[in-house]
Design an enzyme around this catalytic site. Structure first.
Site, PDB file in Angstrom:
ATOM      1  N   ASP A 131       0.840  -1.210   0.000  1.00 28.75           N
ATOM      2  CA  ASP A 131       0.000   0.000   0.000  1.00 28.75           C
ATOM      3  C   ASP A 131       0.870   1.252   0.000  1.00 28.75           C
ATOM      4  OD1 ASP A 131      -2.183   1.696  -0.007  1.00 28.75           O
ATOM      5  OD2 ASP A 131      -2.546   1.530   2.145  1.00 28.75           O
ATOM      6  N   ASN A 134       1.631  10.818   4.621  1.00 26.24           N
ATOM      7  CA  ASN A 134       0.398  10.504   3.912  1.00 26.24           C
ATOM      8  C   ASN A 134      -0.048  11.735   3.110  1.00 26.24           C
ATOM      9  OD1 ASN A 134      -2.283   9.355   3.289  1.00 26.24           O
ATOM     10  ND2 ASN A 134      -1.647   7.758   4.715  1.00 26.24           N
TER      11      ASN A 134
HETATM   12 CA    CA Z   1      -4.267   2.730  -0.344  1.00 22.96          CA
END
Ligand code: CA
Length: 710
Positions: free
Chosen positions: A329, A416
């Site tokens: 991810d 992020n």
């Molecule tokens: Ca993701």
């Protein structure tokens, strides 16, 4: 000569009309943003007309009324209460005295930027069932403006054009197949009369793309798919056809298209006005696990890449892939900042990006060639980047190909979506970084379940064991920093250390300041050169969004959306001590000498633990745990430990009522709140097993809460 002069004057007049640059056409038309105004946004520091401030997306406010010398006098000018406790991730736009911002469930609000007085609100009335497809909360990161219109991407896939004066819908277009688990949380961008929007959904199983629409009509101009589709279906008839065939197709193996392949473009979409190029940040694979997705072979282009496109046609120009064969991810959707840096004595047009995988990349915008890469937090998956090939040097075993592996960074990222900023004055990037390790193990029993979570990892590994000492030890490993990074030297200059991750985006200003909110609810200003904390304000709730600054008359304002939420608060099994539900979000705006008081929020108290008395079998508890951690924990928290954004199931009244539990989880009694029926994926016995597992967690909580339990 005379004729020529007339023609020139006429041409000038036509140009002025077309662009509306500083002429009468703009006066009185709200959000009258033109190509010229966007291109010259740096010359209008009083406005914040596009997502990252200007097309370069440096999030640098060239305003210096508020400085490192006087920031101590900063006070609240006004606040505006929002109607939801879900995450607040938007960057407001401020145009000619009006603030336009978005909140959870894709709602839009227009406010007088000097007073906070609302002008209008818009609710797209998203079907709350779509919330189930949102991996990481029902957030929205903001609007784009153009020619008197505002554009919002709704969670359900509509791209909606609003009249900026009234909030009334001018046009609306569905951007994805609503039968698939796509969502939109990102801010659209407008480039030369086209609105560009991507989508999310790669945890559940979709195929990523971006689409450009005519800003005035909503008519589709082009689409670029980031990954190949089902080969049996042939080309898509889209801008991506040629490059997918020439470059991407051979990098995929097996039945990769079954779960969509992933590669969603859910955040960074950045226009380079110097080179007339568009850069998109491409996300992770569907499923995450390459062993399942692509027979554990191939780079799987263009997953986890920056791709440069022609904004007029959507055609491919170049790409740089940070994580070939992505399996963790590791999205590369994170914010992209453009600048011209002097490297080895030469000015270089670069883009800078610090994606989830933990490397800070400096990339040549003209060629797509990697200039430098360096990790900005400790990491265990790669020892560095091979500068000859631009590829990471992977650590054997990090792909968990033979055995489970603990990897840092993880799905929550070393960085992020939280915006980073760049100050041309200090030459530093201000980066909200974090350290969150995670265990990865191949799900041996994986089967593709359409519309559900499909990540190919055995269970979301954020579930804490019911052992206080272990939980405390793991909690202590989760860290967050504000890092001031020198992108030329690729090294840290200073840092502010927080005791937890998921802190806010940053803003740099000409007053030599950096503004950032944090998860603990402090909104602060730091000296941009030294990192010294100069000012702080109690926001009464966690701040994750990126701040902006603007000017009205002679007054400089600093604004931020306050409200905790997003992937980490929802999914993490190691929340801090939680003694109340998260309060509703707010818009907070500050100025020098501001004297407004922030009303004390009502903190909804938590219900006591509600463990059921039923005698569940060990098998039920184990089965329920696997289902819960793989499907429920992503929103309700690993180990059913809520951070206060979504209901804490250990305290739910339904936990002791078998029929009520089935009515909610199996039948969808609370679908109006976003809690859909899970009957498509699980039968009643399985859902009862989840109750057994949550019941054990509730018992543990009760034992912790009992006298002597601490
Ligand atoms: Ca993701």
């Amino acid at each position: 000569m005379r004729t020529l002069a007339s023609v020139s004057l006429l041409a000038l007049a036509v140009t002025a009309l077309a662009t509306g640059a500083g002429n009468a056409a703009s006066s009185g038309t709200p959000a009258f943003v033109t190509a010229q105004r966007l291109a010259d946004a740096g010359k209008e520091p009083g406005n914040w007309m596009t997502h990252g401030g200007t097309y370069a997306e440096q999030r640098y406010a060239d305003l210096e009324q508020v400085t490192s010398a006087n920031v101590g006098k900063l006070g609240l000018a006004w606040s505006y209460d929002l109607d939801t406790a879900r995450g607040q991730e938007a960057t407001p736009l401020v145009i000619d005295g009006v603030m336009y911002t978005t909140t959870a469930w894709s709602k839009v609000v227009a406010l007088d930027a000097a007073t906070g007085k609302p002008k209008w609100t818009f609710d797209p009335e998203v079907d709350k069932a779509r919330g189930h497809s949102a991996c990481c909360d029902v957030v929205n990161r903001g609007v784009a403006a153009w020619n008197g219109l505002l554009f919002v991407g709704a969670l359900d896939g509509r791209l909606i054009a609003l009249d900026a004066a009234t909030g009334k819908v001018k046009w609306s277009v569905q951007t994805f197949d609503a039968s698939k688990p796509y969502t939109i949380t990102g801010a659209p961008r407008v480039v030369k009369g086209k609105v560009i929007i991507g989508n999310g959904g790669a945890e559940l199983g979709v195929r990523g793309y971006v689409t450009a629409y005519d800003a005035m009509t909503g008519q589709k101009a082009w689409r670029f798919y980031t990954v190949p589709g089902d080969p049996a279906k042939g080309p898509d008839g889209e801008a991506s056809d040629d490059v997918l065939k020439a470059k991407a197709g051979d990098s995929w193996f097996g039945d990769f298209w079954k779960a969509g392949g992933g590669g969603t473009v859910w955040d960074a979409i950045v226009y380079d006005q110097e080179l007339d190029q568009l850069y998109i940040g491409v996300g992770n694979g569907s499923p995450w696990n390459r062993q399942i997705r692509s027979e554990d072979k191939g780079d799987n282009l263009f997953l986890s890449s920056v791709v440069a496109l022609n904004p007029n046609t959507g055609k491919y120009i170049w790409h740089y892939q940070g994580t070939p064969g992505e399996s963790w991810d590791f999205t590369q959707t994170q914010p992209i900042v453009q600048a011209t840096l002097t490297i080895d004595g030469k000015p270089r047009k670069v883009l800078m990006q610090a994606p989830k995988n933990g490397f800070f990349y400096v990339i040549d915008r003209e060629t797509g060639k990697l200039i430098s890469a360096k990790n900005f937090v400790p990491q265990t998956w790669a020892t560095g980047v091979d500068m000859a090939t631009g590829r990471p040097i992977e650590v054997p075993g990090a792909r968990y190909e033979k055995a489970a592996a603990t990897v840092m960074p993880s799905a929550l990222g070393a960085h992020n979506w939280h915006p980073m900023s760049f100050s041309p004055k200090t030459g530093l990037v201000y980066l909200p970084a974090q350290e969150i390790p995670m265990g990865y193990e191949t799900d041996k029993s994986y089967t593709y379940k359409p519309g559900a979570w499909n990540i190919g990892i055995s269970a979301l590994p954020l579930a804490p064991p019911n052992d206080r000492a272990v939980t405390k030890a793991i909690r202590a490993m989760l860290k967050g920093q504000l890092v001031a990074w020198d992108p030329v030297k690729q090294k840290e200059v200073w840092r502010v250390q927080y005791d937890g991750p998921w802190n806010g985006g940053t803003l740099a200003t000409a007053g030599n300041l950096v503004f950032q909110g944090n998860a603990k609810g402090q909104f602060q200003a730091f000296d941009a050169s030294t990192g010294k904390t100069l000012w702080g304000f109690d926001a009464q709730t966690g701040v994750v969004a990126g701040p902006v600054s603007y000017r009205i008359g002679t007054t400089q304002y600093v604004a931020v959306m306050a409200g905790y939420g997003g992937a980490y608060p929802l999914s993490i099994g190691f929340p801090d001590k939680v003694d109340h539900m998260a309060p509703n979000g707010r818009v907070l705006v500050f100025k020098l000498g501001g004297t407004a008081k922030l009303p004390k929020v009502d903190m909804a108290p938590l219900a006591p633990p509600n463990p059921p008395k039923d005698a569940f079998t060990a098998q039920q508890i184990a089965d329920g745990g696997a289902i819960y951690e793989g499907n429920c924990g992503v929103c309700h928290g690993g180990g059913a430990r809520s951070s206060g954004v979504l209901p804490d199931l250990r305290r739910s009244g339904a936990l002791t009522d078998k029929d009520q539990w089935q009515a909610i989880v199996h039948d969808g009694l609370l679908k109006e709140n976003g809690m859909v029926a899970f009957s498509s994926w699980f039968n009643k016995d399985q859902i009862e097993a989840v109750r057994a597992y949550v019941g054990v967690q509730a018992k543990y909580l009760a034992s912790e809460s009992a006298p002597g339990g601490k």
